[in-house]
Design a protein around this motif. Structure first.
Motif, PDB file in Angstrom:
ATOM      1  N   THR A   9       0.901  -1.166  -0.120  1.00 43.87           N
ATOM      2  CA  THR A   9       0.001   0.118  -0.092  1.00 43.87           C
ATOM      3  C   THR A   9       0.982   1.218  -0.074  1.00 43.87           C
ATOM      4  OG1 THR A   9      -0.034   0.399   2.574  1.00 43.87           O
ATOM      5  CG2 THR A   9      -1.619  -1.397   1.282  1.00 43.87           C
ATOM      6  N   ARG A  10       0.105   2.352  -0.226  1.00 39.29           N
ATOM      7  CA  ARG A  10       1.024   3.665  -0.218  1.00 39.29           C
ATOM      8  C   ARG A  10       1.627   4.095   1.294  1.00 39.29           C
ATOM      9  NH1 ARG A  10      -2.939   4.748  -4.205  1.00 39.29           N
ATOM     10  NH2 ARG A  10      -2.212   4.813  -6.102  1.00 39.29           N
ATOM     11  N   LYS A  11       0.944   3.323   2.213  1.00 39.06           N
ATOM     12  CA  LYS A  11       1.625   3.680   3.491  1.00 39.06           C
ATOM     13  C   LYS A  11       3.116   3.140   3.458  1.00 39.06           C
ATOM     14  CE  LYS A  11      -2.796   3.234   5.717  1.00 39.06           C
ATOM     15  NZ  LYS A  11      -3.395   2.396   6.927  1.00 39.06           N
ATOM     16  N   TRP A  15       6.457   2.562  -1.709  1.00 46.21           N
ATOM     17  CA  TRP A  15       5.334   2.269  -2.804  1.00 46.21           C
ATOM     18  C   TRP A  15       4.541   3.593  -2.451  1.00 46.21           C
ATOM     19  CZ3 TRP A  15       5.196  -1.547  -6.011  1.00 46.21           C
ATOM     20  CH2 TRP A  15       5.795  -2.770  -5.382  1.00 46.21           C
ATOM     21  N   ARG A  16       4.965   4.748  -2.034  1.00 47.49           N
ATOM     22  CA  ARG A  16       4.267   5.999  -1.937  1.00 47.49           C
ATOM     23  C   ARG A  16       3.734   6.508  -3.027  1.00 47.49           C
ATOM     24  NH1 ARG A  16       6.792  11.336   0.687  1.00 47.49           N
ATOM     25  NH2 ARG A  16       7.352  10.061   2.565  1.00 47.49           N
ATOM     26  N   TYR A  17       4.413   6.574  -4.311  1.00 47.22           N
ATOM     27  CA  TYR A  17       3.870   7.225  -5.463  1.00 47.22           C
ATOM     28  C   TYR A  17       3.594   6.085  -6.256  1.00 47.22           C
ATOM     29  CZ  TYR A  17       6.057  11.268  -2.993  1.00 47.22           C
ATOM     30  OH  TYR A  17       6.549  12.241  -2.543  1.00 47.22           O
ATOM     31  N   SER A  18       3.542   4.887  -5.974  1.00 52.14           N
ATOM     32  CA  SER A  18       3.255   4.004  -7.079  1.00 52.14           C
ATOM     33  C   SER A  18       1.843   3.504  -7.298  1.00 52.14           C
ATOM     34  CB  SER A  18       3.850   2.426  -6.543  1.00 52.14           C
ATOM     35  OG  SER A  18       3.808   1.681  -7.698  1.00 52.14           O
ATOM     36  N   ASP A  19       1.670   2.838  -8.529  1.00 50.80           N
ATOM     37  CA  ASP A  19       0.012   2.592  -8.740  1.00 50.80           C
ATOM     38  C   ASP A  19      -0.192   1.103  -8.157  1.00 50.80           C
ATOM     39  OD1 ASP A  19      -2.290   1.828 -10.038  1.00 50.80           O
ATOM     40  OD2 ASP A  19      -1.624   2.193 -11.976  1.00 50.80           O
ATOM     41  N   VAL A  20      -0.627   1.271  -7.006  1.00 53.37           N
ATOM     42  CA  VAL A  20      -0.662  -0.067  -6.140  1.00 53.37           C
ATOM     43  C   VAL A  20      -1.782  -0.850  -6.613  1.00 53.37           C
ATOM     44  CG1 VAL A  20       0.655   0.683  -4.334  1.00 53.37           C
ATOM     45  CG2 VAL A  20      -1.613   1.062  -4.185  1.00 53.37           C
ATOM     46  N   ASN A 142       9.062   7.939 -11.232  1.00 52.55           N
ATOM     47  CA  ASN A 142       9.364   8.065  -9.688  1.00 52.55           C
ATOM     48  C   ASN A 142      10.691   7.352  -9.635  1.00 52.55           C
ATOM     49  OD1 ASN A 142       6.851   8.768  -8.953  1.00 52.55           O
ATOM     50  ND2 ASN A 142       5.997   6.750  -8.943  1.00 52.55           N
TER      51      ASN A 142
END
Length: 252
Positions: A9-11, A15-20, A142
């Motif tokens: 997850t973006r937490k 993975w903050r800016y990714s397309d999770v 990114n």
């Protein structure tokens, strides 16, 4: 970069800016599949990545152990899939070197990214990372680069350089450098800039007879070439640049 039993997850910082959301097309085994490479002391390892598929996700995760006095070189053109991601974790021995050069390219609503963790575990190791991003539409590029320097890893010399070029409004480029340094005799530098094409340079070139299209292509090519400047193979340099320019296509 820890393995997980759940979908990222973006937490999580990496993975903050990714397309999770795109990751849901993969099973967890594929997400947690890390490939391992060991570079023996004094040896040189070189690998190229070219992400150009049209799948939802193209994911490469690599862990490299670089022996004393050894060298690891990775070069990448990231221009494929809804989410194209190269994630690298490198641990450097004494006097080892890590070189990473990569470009992200894309438009529409794509996400292309590099995530690196460079661990300077022993003294006198060096690392250099040069990333260029060219995006348009609502494309996102990114770079998350973490450098860890152990307490006894004196004489470390580490550098990261990220530049983003946005060809249209709506595109984005994100750089997140992280440094965790416990040694005191080190050189660690990072830089990040994001902008548009240099209009003064385009005017200068137009005044000397180059068309707007030619000027634009030359400027973008020079911008991308920085990522592969450390590669001592001119033919391969040209191939990587051609791959990158092909991905930009009609935007030039």
């Amino acid at each position: 970069m820890a393995d997980t039993a759940n979908y990222p997850t973006r937490k999580a910082e990496e993975w903050r800016y990714s397309d999770v959301d795109a990751l849901q097309t993969l099973d967890l085994a594929a997400i947690n599949d890390w490939r391992s490479v060991t570079v023996a002391a004094g040896e040189t390892y070189r690998e190229f990545f070219h992400l150009d598929k049209t799948d939802d996700v193209e994911l490469h995760r690599l862990r490299v152990q670089v022996g004393d006095g050894a060298r690891c070189e990775l070069f990448a053109v990231n221009a494929g899939s809804q989410l194209g991601r190269v994630e690298v974790e490198v641990t450097l021995g004494k006097g080892a070197h890590f070189e990473f050069g990569g470009v992200t390219l894309g438009g529409e609503q794509t996400t292309r990214e590099f995530v690196t963790r460079t661990i300077h575990a022993e003294p006198e190791a060096t690392s250099n990372q040069t990333i260029r991003a060219v995006h348009w539409g609502r494309g996102v590029g990114n770079f998350l680069g973490r450098i860890d320097v152990a307490r006894h890893a004196q004489k470390t010399d580490a550098a990261q350089d990220f530049k983003g070029l946005l060809l249209e409004r709506g595109a984005a480029a994100n750089a997140v450098p992280q440094l965790e340094i416990f040694a005191d005799d080190v050189k660690c530098a990072h830089g990040a800039t994001v902008g548009q094409l240099d209009e003064q340079a385009r005017f200068y070139m137009a005044a000397r007879g180059l068309s707007p299209e030619e000027s634009r292509k030359l400027l973008v090519r020079a911008f991308l070439a920085d990522a592969f400047a450390a590669l001592d193979d001119e033919d391969k340099q040209g191939e990587l640049l051609d791959q990158a320019l092909s991905a930009v296509g009609e935007k030039l």
